[in-house]
Design a protein around this motif. Structure first.
Motif, short mmCIF file in Angstrom:
data_model
loop_
_atom_site.label_atom_id
_atom_site.label_comp_id
_atom_site.label_asym_id
_atom_site.label_seq_id
_atom_site.Cartn_x
_atom_site.Cartn_y
_atom_site.Cartn_z
N THR A 119 37.28 -34.51 11.45
CA THR A 119 37.93 -35.68 12.33
C THR A 119 37.86 -35.53 13.66
OG1 THR A 119 39.44 -35.69 10.32
CG2 THR A 119 40.22 -36.81 12.19
N LEU A 120 37.42 -36.70 14.31
CA LEU A 120 37.35 -36.82 15.64
C LEU A 120 38.55 -37.37 16.31
CD1 LEU A 120 35.47 -36.65 18.22
CD2 LEU A 120 34.74 -39.13 17.59
N VAL A 121 38.98 -36.70 17.45
CA VAL A 121 40.01 -37.13 18.22
C VAL A 121 39.63 -37.36 19.77
CG1 VAL A 121 42.38 -36.68 19.28
CG2 VAL A 121 41.70 -35.75 17.08
N VAL A 122 39.86 -38.68 20.13
CA VAL A 122 39.37 -38.88 21.53
C VAL A 122 40.56 -39.71 22.36
CG1 VAL A 122 37.67 -40.47 22.60
CG2 VAL A 122 37.02 -39.47 20.42
N VAL A 123 40.75 -39.31 23.46
CA VAL A 123 41.44 -40.13 24.51
C VAL A 123 40.68 -40.63 25.56
CG1 VAL A 123 43.65 -38.56 23.99
CG2 VAL A 123 42.04 -37.88 25.72
N THR A 124 41.17 -41.85 25.92
CA THR A 124 40.35 -42.67 26.96
C THR A 124 41.33 -43.01 27.91
OG1 THR A 124 40.50 -45.02 25.95
CG2 THR A 124 39.22 -43.85 25.00
N ASP A 131 41.37 -54.20 23.91
CA ASP A 131 40.37 -54.18 25.04
C ASP A 131 40.03 -52.74 25.50
OD1 ASP A 131 39.08 -55.66 27.16
OD2 ASP A 131 40.54 -54.22 28.62
N VAL A 132 40.98 -51.93 25.25
CA VAL A 132 40.33 -50.48 25.75
C VAL A 132 39.41 -50.01 24.55
CG1 VAL A 132 41.38 -48.04 25.73
CG2 VAL A 132 42.18 -50.00 26.91
N PHE A 133 39.85 -50.35 23.20
CA PHE A 133 39.11 -49.93 22.20
C PHE A 133 37.77 -50.56 22.21
CE2 PHE A 133 37.54 -51.32 17.93
CZ PHE A 133 37.43 -49.85 17.38
N GLY A 134 37.64 -51.95 22.54
CA GLY A 134 36.42 -52.55 22.62
C GLY A 134 35.47 -51.87 23.84
N ARG A 135 35.98 -51.46 24.77
CA ARG A 135 35.06 -50.93 25.84
C ARG A 135 34.35 -49.41 25.28
NH1 ARG A 135 37.72 -52.28 31.69
NH2 ARG A 135 37.96 -54.42 31.40
N ALA A 136 35.51 -48.78 24.57
CA ALA A 136 35.15 -47.58 24.23
C ALA A 136 34.39 -47.11 22.85
CB ALA A 136 36.56 -46.70 23.90
N ARG A 137 34.13 -48.53 22.08
CA ARG A 137 33.93 -48.43 20.91
C ARG A 137 32.10 -47.79 20.76
NH1 ARG A 137 31.98 -52.61 16.50
NH2 ARG A 137 31.68 -54.06 17.94
N GLY A 138 31.31 -48.30 21.68
CA GLY A 138 30.10 -47.71 21.53
C GLY A 138 29.82 -46.34 21.78
N VAL A 139 30.70 -45.77 22.77
CA VAL A 139 30.75 -44.07 22.80
C VAL A 139 31.40 -43.59 21.88
CG1 VAL A 139 31.39 -42.41 24.53
CG2 VAL A 139 30.55 -44.63 25.46
N VAL A 140 32.32 -44.15 21.41
CA VAL A 140 33.15 -43.42 20.12
C VAL A 140 32.28 -43.18 19.03
CG1 VAL A 140 35.08 -43.62 18.62
CG2 VAL A 140 35.47 -43.86 20.99
N ALA A 141 31.46 -44.32 18.89
CA ALA A 141 30.63 -44.56 17.49
C ALA A 141 29.42 -43.29 17.79
CB ALA A 141 30.05 -45.92 17.39
#
Length: 344
Positions: free
Chosen positions: A63-68, A42-52
């Motif tokens: 390599t990109l490292v992101v914490v949410t 669920d967290v990944f789904g909400r973040a996916r657009g911004v992470v993309a």
């Protein structure tokens, strides 16, 4: 715990050092409540657009490292360039000295995870270590592990925080294509219902370390081998008795593969010293090869340096060899390899 008596050899305490004196027991109250891990998909789904979009702007080869946070909102990011010699290292935690500071998640410890990225051909080799945080590291299959290794990409959680690591450019974007479920399974190997590959292979593969994506950096048939003695010695101790000024620990290959913590917090650290110049969880020691170990700075107040550097900025990682000590603040860390130890 160290003595509260004044020590004339300690530097004056800065606000950061005062932060370092904070006890990690302050998160116990949070752990008495809901201790379930976050819903990572669920967290990944909400973040996916911004992470993309972040992946799109990250150069190919990086390599990109992101914490949410638990709502999927990115609260920190860092791009990693492929290291040339020593591995790249990032520390995650609430302490403001961490590479990626996460001050708003009280279930995250002051120093919670060390993430390392190793040089080599092909996908970047990733290795993570749990630094003894009470909330631990939880993989996409819900299994809590004290460490993990992966090739190129990973998604997991710690506390109420999500972590996603992806290659930059087209390689990362291809992992995020399709529906959220498809992208999540491509990234983690696990579907929404928990089916798919087993992320945490048995302890026989590598003791206490989860293998993700088939990365197996050691001989799975190997038994722990003696690796010598680590010594931690204060160079500014008032005591004339060597036993009080120096601590030592026999180590083996299994301990070094898991990562061995050094600091003054004896509940977490395998090799503990006293004196505020040493942070609660100051450094982590791992194996590099037959003739060298690696010492990582864990966002310590007084830093990690090669033995010949008594001042200057801290190094994120330093090699430790026989007769080439490493400084942790004013503490000297030395290593005598097993083959050089003399039995009297």
């Amino acid at each position: 715990m160290s003595s509260k008596r004044p020590d004339p050899y300690d530097r004056a305490m800065s606000p950061l050092a005062a932060d370092d004196d904070e006890s990690d027991r302050d998160i116990d109250a949070d752990l008495r409540g809901d201790t379930r891990p976050i819903d990572l998909i669920d967290v990944f789904g909400r973040a996916r657009g911004v992470v993309a979009e972040m992946v799109r702007s990250t150069p190919t080869g990086d390599t990109l490292v992101v914490v949410t946070n638990e709502l999927g909102f990115p609260v920190g990011q860092r791009a990693i360039r492929r290291p040339e010699s020593l591995p790249y290292a990032l520390v995650f935690g609430r302490h403001n000295r961490c590479t990626l500071s996460i001050p708003h998640d009280s279930r995250v410890s002051l120093r919670h995870i060390l993430l390392t990225a190793w040089p080599g051909q092909g996908a970047l080799r990733l290795r993570g270590y749990d630094l003894g945080g009470r909330a631990g590291i939880v993989l996409a299959d819900g299994k809590r592990v004290p460490g993990f290794s992966a090739l190129g990409h990973v998604a997991l959680s710690f506390g109420r925080t999500g972590l996603v690591v992806l290659p930059g450019g087209p390689a990362g974007l291809s992992l995020l294509e399709g529906t959220t479920d498809q992208a999540f399974q491509r990234l983690t190997g696990i579907d929404r219902d928990g089916g798919g590959i087993r992320l945490a292979i048995s302890a026989m593969a590598e003791p206490s370390v989860a293998q993700i994506g088939g990365y197996r950096p050691i001989d799975v048939e190997a038994r722990p081998q003696p690796r010598g003695i680590l010594r931690l010695r204060s160079l500014k101790s008032k005591s004339q008795r060597g036993a009080e000024a120096s601590r030592e620990l026999e180590v083996d290959s299994e301990q070094l593969q898991r990562g061995l913590l050094i600091g003054r917090y004896s509940d977490r650290c395998s090799l503990a010293g006293s004196g505020r110049n040493l942070s609660r969880v100051h450094a982590l020691v791992t194996e590099e090869g037959p003739n060298s170990l690696l010492v990582y700075d864990l966002a310590s107040t007084n830093g990690v340096r090669p033995g010949h550097e008594t001042e200057g900025p801290s190094h994120s990682v330093v090699r430790l060899r026989h007769n080439e000590p490493v400084m942790l603040g004013h503490f000297e860390l030395s290593w005598t390899p097993a083959e050089r130890i003399r039995v009297h």
